[in-house]
Design an enzyme around this catalytic site. Structure first.
Site, PDB file in Angstrom:
ATOM      1  N   HIS A 138       1.712   3.759  12.080  1.00 23.93           N
ATOM      2  CA  HIS A 138       2.776   3.318  11.422  1.00 23.93           C
ATOM      3  C   HIS A 138       2.292   2.255  10.325  1.00 23.93           C
ATOM      4  CE1 HIS A 138       7.268   2.394  10.842  1.00 23.93           C
ATOM      5  NE2 HIS A 138       6.599   1.161  10.416  1.00 23.93           N
ATOM      6  N   GLU A 139       1.867   1.095  10.941  1.00 28.61           N
ATOM      7  CA  GLU A 139       1.405  -0.223  10.016  1.00 28.61           C
ATOM      8  C   GLU A 139       0.177   0.321   8.934  1.00 28.61           C
ATOM      9  OE1 GLU A 139       3.379  -2.587  10.013  1.00 28.61           O
ATOM     10  OE2 GLU A 139       4.446  -1.851  11.942  1.00 28.61           O
ATOM     11  N   HIS A 188       1.845   1.916   6.031  1.00 30.75           N
ATOM     12  CA  HIS A 188       2.279   0.986   5.180  1.00 30.75           C
ATOM     13  C   HIS A 188       1.138   0.342   4.216  1.00 30.75           C
ATOM     14  CE1 HIS A 188       6.288   0.766   6.424  1.00 30.75           C
ATOM     15  NE2 HIS A 188       6.053   0.190   7.940  1.00 30.75           N
TER      16      HIS A 188
END
Length: 214
Positions: A18-19, A22
């Site tokens: 998820h990170e 980003h």
């Protein structure tokens, strides 16, 4: 115990993915500092905080079986080339969870997977991904949903809303633990998993196995 460890390991991996999403989109959008900060890797040590990323989210997992956001990459948004890139950076994280949910759903299309001993853990992981998607998309300061719309808010309103970012987790806990809103949220989570074809009865077994001490 094995389900607990298996789910915990893959949940931490999904937080890192998820990170990473980003950071990868931010890099494409103009913030090249994410490379120097080590965010363009899947090394958990680059993302995880022992309390905010592990202890607190795991406690919430144990209490309610939801996937809270547990880590954050620092994006220098002023380096991004446009408001569209700002929104894309925010939406990249939930998109990664959506991809993982789709992968888990596809696994259940393989003959024999639904009857395999690991199936309940995979189903529960699907629930966690679905909850992470919906929770992160809430328009609460500090979450990705707000990050996606904030570039388009009037500057004065955005400045006021940004002041609440530090309290975002408290607002989120109120939503997820308060009866009426929690029921709505979990109803949407189960609807999403059912739309992807993840068996609800296996999710329940997976949660029971995850909370092996009960």
């Amino acid at each position: 115990m094995m389900t607990f460890l298996f789910v915990l390991f893959l949940w931490i991996f999904s937080v890192c993915l998820h990170e990473f999403a980003h950071a990868a989109v931010a890099y494409r959008g103009g913030d090249h500092t994410v490379r120097d900060k080590g965010y363009l890797s899947l090394n958990p040590m680059n993302y995880l905080h022992p309390v905010n990323s592990v202890l607190f989210p795991v406690l919430i997992l144990i209490m309610g079986g939801i996937g809270l956001p547990g880590a954050a990459v620092y994006i220098e948004r002023h380096r991004l080339r446009s408001r569209e890139w700002e929104s894309a950076v925010s939406l990249a994280g939930p998109a990664a969870n959506l991809i993982l949910l789709a992968v888990l759903a596809l696994a259940f299309k393989v003959p024999g997977v639904a009857s395999h001993p690991i199936a309940p853990a995979l189903a529960f992981l699907g629930l966690l991904q679905a909850s992470a998607i919906l929770i992160n998309l809430l328009p609460i300061p500090g979450l990705d949903g707000y990050g996606a719309i904030s570039p388009y808010l009037p500057p004065a309103l955005r400045a006021k809303m940004d002041q609440f970012a530090a309290y975002g987790i408290l607002i989120l806990l109120g939503i997820t633990l308060f009866g009426p809103t929690a029921r709505i949220l979990f109803g949407l989570v189960y609807l999403l998993t059912s739309l992807f074809g993840i068996p609800g009865w296996l999710i329940g077994i997976g949660y029971d196995q995850f909370t092996f001490w009960k």
